[in-house]
Design an enzyme around this catalytic site. Sequence first.
Site, short mmCIF file in Angstrom:
data_model
loop_
_atom_site.label_atom_id
_atom_site.label_comp_id
_atom_site.label_asym_id
_atom_site.label_seq_id
_atom_site.Cartn_x
_atom_site.Cartn_y
_atom_site.Cartn_z
NE ARG A 21 -3.36 -2.43 2.79
CZ ARG A 21 -4.62 -2.66 2.43
NH1 ARG A 21 -5.30 -1.69 1.85
NH2 ARG A 21 -5.20 -3.81 2.65
CB SER A 136 -21.72 -12.49 10.17
OG SER A 136 -20.94 -11.46 9.63
CE LYS A 155 -17.73 -16.13 17.38
NZ LYS A 155 -17.31 -16.94 18.54
CB SER A 188 -17.65 0.30 0.88
OG SER A 188 -16.71 -0.49 1.58
CG HIS A 216 -19.65 2.88 2.69
ND1 HIS A 216 -18.70 3.72 2.16
CD2 HIS A 216 -18.97 2.01 3.49
CE1 HIS A 216 -17.51 3.38 2.58
NE2 HIS A 216 -17.64 2.34 3.39
CE LYS A 247 -16.71 5.06 5.92
NZ LYS A 247 -15.27 4.79 5.99
CB SER A 276 -12.25 4.99 23.92
OG SER A 276 -11.78 3.73 23.51
CB THR A 277 -9.97 9.92 25.16
OG1 THR A 277 -9.05 9.60 26.21
CG2 THR A 277 -10.22 11.41 25.16
CB THR A 362 -8.90 -4.78 0.66
OG1 THR A 362 -7.82 -4.25 1.43
CG2 THR A 362 -10.15 -3.96 0.91
#
Length: 403
Positions: A21, A136, A155, A188, A216, A247, A276-277, A362
């Site tokens: 990449r 899923s 699953k 996407s 998306h 997006k 998490s902040t 990907t």
Amino acid sequence: MSIVSILERRVEETRKAGRYRNYVSLDRKVDERPWVLEHGESGARRINVWCSNDYLGLSQHPAVIDATVEAVKSVGLGTGGARSISGTSIYHTRLEKEIASAYDKEAALLFATGFTANDATLSTICDTVPDIVAFSDSLNHASMIYGIRYSKAEKKIFRHNDVAHLEELLQAYPVDRPKLIAFESLYSMDGDFAPLKEIVALARKYNAFTYLDEIHAAGIYGATGTGYAEELGVLGEIDIVQGGFGKAYGGAGGYIAGPKAIVDAVRSYAPAFVFSTSSPAPVVAAALASFEYNREHPELRARLLDTVGELKHGLKALGIPVVSDDSHILPILVGDPHRSKEISRRLIDEFGIYVQPVNAPTVPEGTERLRITPTAAHTRQDVEAFLAAIRTVWSDVTTEAAE
């Protein structure tokens, strides 16, 4: 062999496979979108971006910029803590109320990223509900996969958009056993829509809970822009909707909207949320301004879809293969990592058109592509220039491959 040398070898293998990449350093200028300055080794050059998720150009809209600047001047930048400590600003509270109202759900919850929204919510549901089974779609985003994969739930993966296969899997379980169907409205990488009505019907038939990722589609589809479920009239039949501001809304952050009990469980039990902040208040103020502006200006969404229609027509006329032309995302199928990188390189070097190649892992090997995403900022002249460029480069590269 040292850890460093092992990783160096792995990266070199990735390079040879054409999967390495490269990141393009961009200098965006307000009011010049979709044009940007690319800063490379040979200096800066002006290029036209055709692979941005800023679909409506709202990241640089005056209403969004003004809201951000006003918030920075008013409250500063960071919130100083997690939501449970000191990190809940007036902007967080207001935006969550706006989202819940827009989706007609009992409650909503903000996250720093869309990835965290999926991961935290799905893992919390799957870990908290005893004996739950998660169904899923095979092409779900990595954030959904991780949220389910490392949970305690059983699953089951159904073939992409294959309603018959989903029903076959659902039939194997008692009606009263807790079941969750997780899927996206718009995928996407392929640019195709899910069969929402059919999946919702199956959920009713087999007493399953529905979790829909609209990230998306949110901001683009539906009468008020909330997404594809609104477009099809089934939003009220979706239990939890996930979306984000990175997006079409041109900002950052993710959210969920659904039953208060679910939202409360996530905010209470999800480590990724609790520890998490929180998102900086000005970022949330920008998301709020973008969300409100988009709902009040459907002409922006219409402009995007008009541009998409022109590009679809042009690509079809040129005979260039597109994985799917369902939506505003148009992935051009190349089928080879080296060719996809070569087409991308020539488009930017010779025509000043930036399209990032999408290669494995990907997408599956042999389905490498150029993911084209027109925006509301692209003009008819931009579309014509893109079509002329892709016609030339596509012809040259495919001819060289044949030889």
